[in-house]
Design a protein around this motif. Structure first.
Motif, PDB file in Angstrom:
ATOM      1  N   LEU A  42       0.575  -1.402  -0.275  1.00 48.92           N
ATOM      2  CA  LEU A  42       0.247  -0.029  -0.134  1.00 48.92           C
ATOM      3  C   LEU A  42       0.528   1.125  -0.081  1.00 48.92           C
ATOM      4  O   LEU A  42       1.954   1.198   0.902  1.00 48.92           O
ATOM      5  CB  LEU A  42      -1.094   0.365   1.629  1.00 48.92           C
ATOM      6  N   SER A  43       0.557   2.622  -0.886  1.00 50.69           N
ATOM      7  CA  SER A  43       1.106   3.831  -0.397  1.00 50.69           C
ATOM      8  C   SER A  43       0.771   4.025   0.639  1.00 50.69           C
ATOM      9  O   SER A  43      -0.892   3.615   1.076  1.00 50.69           O
ATOM     10  CB  SER A  43       0.968   4.987  -2.051  1.00 50.69           C
ATOM     11  N   GLN A  44       1.091   5.345   1.043  1.00 50.85           N
ATOM     12  CA  GLN A  44       0.354   6.343   1.794  1.00 50.85           C
ATOM     13  C   GLN A  44      -0.943   6.990   1.244  1.00 50.85           C
ATOM     14  O   GLN A  44      -2.163   6.766   1.817  1.00 50.85           O
ATOM     15  CB  GLN A  44       1.433   7.539   2.451  1.00 50.85           C
ATOM     16  N   GLN A  45      -1.091   7.065   0.033  1.00 52.84           N
ATOM     17  CA  GLN A  45      -2.088   8.160  -0.494  1.00 52.84           C
ATOM     18  C   GLN A  45      -3.632   6.868  -0.584  1.00 52.84           C
ATOM     19  O   GLN A  45      -4.172   7.482  -0.177  1.00 52.84           O
ATOM     20  CB  GLN A  45      -1.813   8.501  -1.834  1.00 52.84           C
ATOM     21  N   THR A  46      -2.996   5.251  -0.879  1.00 55.53           N
ATOM     22  CA  THR A  46      -4.107   4.936  -0.929  1.00 55.53           C
ATOM     23  C   THR A  46      -4.176   4.430   0.901  1.00 55.53           C
ATOM     24  O   THR A  46      -5.878   4.163   0.508  1.00 55.53           O
ATOM     25  CB  THR A  46      -3.176   3.269  -1.914  1.00 55.53           C
ATOM     26  N   LEU A  47      -3.549   4.379   1.622  1.00 51.99           N
ATOM     27  CA  LEU A  47      -3.937   4.696   2.737  1.00 51.99           C
ATOM     28  C   LEU A  47      -4.882   5.091   3.381  1.00 51.99           C
ATOM     29  O   LEU A  47      -5.870   5.272   3.560  1.00 51.99           O
ATOM     30  CB  LEU A  47      -3.060   3.743   3.546  1.00 51.99           C
ATOM     31  N   GLU A  49      -6.926   7.534   1.148  1.00 55.59           N
ATOM     32  CA  GLU A  49      -8.689   7.005   0.671  1.00 55.59           C
ATOM     33  C   GLU A  49      -8.811   6.577   1.471  1.00 55.59           C
ATOM     34  O   GLU A  49      -9.845   6.517   1.583  1.00 55.59           O
ATOM     35  CB  GLU A  49      -7.731   6.753  -1.033  1.00 55.59           C
ATOM     36  N   ILE A  50      -8.596   5.306   1.922  1.00 58.37           N
ATOM     37  CA  ILE A  50      -8.779   4.151   2.598  1.00 58.37           C
ATOM     38  C   ILE A  50      -9.613   4.505   4.044  1.00 58.37           C
ATOM     39  O   ILE A  50     -10.764   4.742   4.389  1.00 58.37           O
ATOM     40  CB  ILE A  50      -8.192   3.164   3.073  1.00 58.37           C
ATOM     41  N   LEU A  51      -8.665   5.266   5.115  1.00 58.53           N
ATOM     42  CA  LEU A  51      -9.061   5.932   5.856  1.00 58.53           C
ATOM     43  C   LEU A  51      -9.725   6.897   5.890  1.00 58.53           C
ATOM     44  O   LEU A  51     -10.133   7.330   6.831  1.00 58.53           O
ATOM     45  CB  LEU A  51      -7.295   6.063   6.705  1.00 58.53           C
ATOM     46  N   ASN A  52      -9.959   7.757   4.431  1.00 60.21           N
ATOM     47  CA  ASN A  52     -10.415   9.230   4.528  1.00 60.21           C
ATOM     48  C   ASN A  52      -9.436  10.081   5.007  1.00 60.21           C
ATOM     49  O   ASN A  52     -10.845  11.327   5.545  1.00 60.21           O
ATOM     50  CB  ASN A  52     -12.605   9.038   5.103  1.00 60.21           C
ATOM     51  N   VAL A  53      -8.593  10.097   5.105  1.00 61.97           N
ATOM     52  CA  VAL A  53      -8.005  10.852   5.600  1.00 61.97           C
ATOM     53  C   VAL A  53      -6.813  11.943   4.113  1.00 61.97           C
ATOM     54  O   VAL A  53      -6.886  11.298   3.388  1.00 61.97           O
ATOM     55  CB  VAL A  53      -7.071  11.057   6.372  1.00 61.97           C
ATOM     56  N   GLN A  54      -6.419  12.897   4.286  1.00 60.56           N
ATOM     57  CA  GLN A  54      -5.006  13.168   3.594  1.00 60.56           C
ATOM     58  C   GLN A  54      -3.769  12.468   3.782  1.00 60.56           C
ATOM     59  O   GLN A  54      -3.637  11.853   4.880  1.00 60.56           O
ATOM     60  CB  GLN A  54      -4.755  14.956   3.678  1.00 60.56           C
ATOM     61  N   GLN A  55      -3.164  12.129   2.945  1.00 60.86           N
ATOM     62  CA  GLN A  55      -1.620  11.415   2.526  1.00 60.86           C
ATOM     63  C   GLN A  55      -0.790  12.326   3.477  1.00 60.86           C
ATOM     64  O   GLN A  55      -0.750  11.375   4.484  1.00 60.86           O
ATOM     65  CB  GLN A  55      -1.033  11.648   1.246  1.00 60.86           C
ATOM     66  N   PRO A  56      -0.523  13.382   3.679  1.00 60.82           N
ATOM     67  CA  PRO A  56       0.153  14.024   5.093  1.00 60.82           C
ATOM     68  C   PRO A  56      -0.100  13.472   6.652  1.00 60.82           C
ATOM     69  O   PRO A  56       1.054  12.937   6.925  1.00 60.82           O
ATOM     70  CB  PRO A  56      -0.473  15.224   4.870  1.00 60.82           C
ATOM     71  N   ILE A  58      -1.016  10.221   7.003  1.00 61.77           N
ATOM     72  CA  ILE A  58      -0.129   8.471   7.406  1.00 61.77           C
ATOM     73  C   ILE A  58       1.287   9.584   7.318  1.00 61.77           C
ATOM     74  O   ILE A  58       1.486   7.942   8.020  1.00 61.77           O
ATOM     75  CB  ILE A  58      -0.913   8.230   5.815  1.00 61.77           C
ATOM     76  N   ALA A  59       1.354  10.001   6.658  1.00 63.83           N
ATOM     77  CA  ALA A  59       3.215  10.347   6.937  1.00 63.83           C
ATOM     78  C   ALA A  59       3.069  10.447   8.620  1.00 63.83           C
ATOM     79  O   ALA A  59       4.006   9.935   9.212  1.00 63.83           O
ATOM     80  CB  ALA A  59       3.459  10.892   5.803  1.00 63.83           C
ATOM     81  N   LYS A  60       2.564  11.739   8.612  1.00 67.86           N
ATOM     82  CA  LYS A  60       2.595  12.044   9.883  1.00 67.86           C
ATOM     83  C   LYS A  60       2.675  10.953  11.246  1.00 67.86           C
ATOM     84  O   LYS A  60       3.113  11.007  12.510  1.00 67.86           O
ATOM     85  CB  LYS A  60       1.342  13.025  10.038  1.00 67.86           C
ATOM     86  N   MET A  61       1.451   9.888  11.053  1.00 69.92           N
ATOM     87  CA  MET A  61       1.299   9.431  12.077  1.00 69.92           C
ATOM     88  C   MET A  61       2.373   7.835  12.287  1.00 69.92           C
ATOM     89  O   MET A  61       2.805   7.182  12.666  1.00 69.92           O
ATOM     90  CB  MET A  61      -0.284   8.302  11.377  1.00 69.92           C
ATOM     91  N   GLU A  62       3.043   7.206  10.653  1.00 68.74           N
ATOM     92  CA  GLU A  62       3.641   7.207  10.787  1.00 68.74           C
ATOM     93  C   GLU A  62       5.541   7.056  11.051  1.00 68.74           C
ATOM     94  O   GLU A  62       5.632   6.570  12.271  1.00 68.74           O
ATOM     95  CB  GLU A  62       4.129   6.463   9.221  1.00 68.74           C
ATOM     96  N   ARG A  63       5.374   8.119  11.431  1.00 66.64           N
ATOM     97  CA  ARG A  63       6.698   8.731  12.189  1.00 66.64           C
ATOM     98  C   ARG A  63       6.569   8.886  13.726  1.00 66.64           C
ATOM     99  O   ARG A  63       7.283   8.653  14.121  1.00 66.64           O
ATOM    100  CB  ARG A  63       6.880  10.394  11.516  1.00 66.64           C
TER     101      ARG A  63
END
Length: 102
Positions: A42-47, A49-56, A58-63
């Motif tokens: 999965l890409s950050q963008q795909t994830l 979209e699944i979670l109905n949030v913006q890609q940034p 996801i990046a913040k959550m992963e950090r």
């Protein structure tokens, strides 16, 4: 010159092959969120979209290393336990290691 990994592995002793296999399994069973996402294809963008949030987001959550799990950990440790976060999938379990360094 590039060498075939399978040929290199065949030259290893059986003990070394077993040790390498065990280390590989340990690495697969514990990984940070971003590696787990990548391993799941999965890409950050795909994830996002699944979670109905913006890609940034996801990046913040992963950090992040602290998601208010520290309070839960304190309570569990106060009861004599250890907190482990594990993602369970149909093809196996993965221990999420982001939180192990709190």
């Amino acid at each position: 010159m590039t060498k075939n990994f399978n040929q290199l592995r065949q030259k290893m002793s059986p003990t070394a092959q077993q040790r390498a296999q065990e280390q590989t399994q340990q690495l697969i069973q514990a990984m940070p969120l971003h590696e787990l996402r990548q391993a799941r294809g999965l890409s950050q963008q795909t994830l996002a979209e699944i979670l109905n949030v913006q890609q940034p987001a996801i990046a913040k959550m992963e950090r992040r290393t602290d998601m208010y799990i520290s309070t839960l950990r304190s309570h569990i440790e106060a009861m004599g336990g250890t907190l482990e976060i594990t993602a369970k999938f149909s093809d196996g379990d993965v221990k999420i290691s982001n939180f192990s360094q709190l």
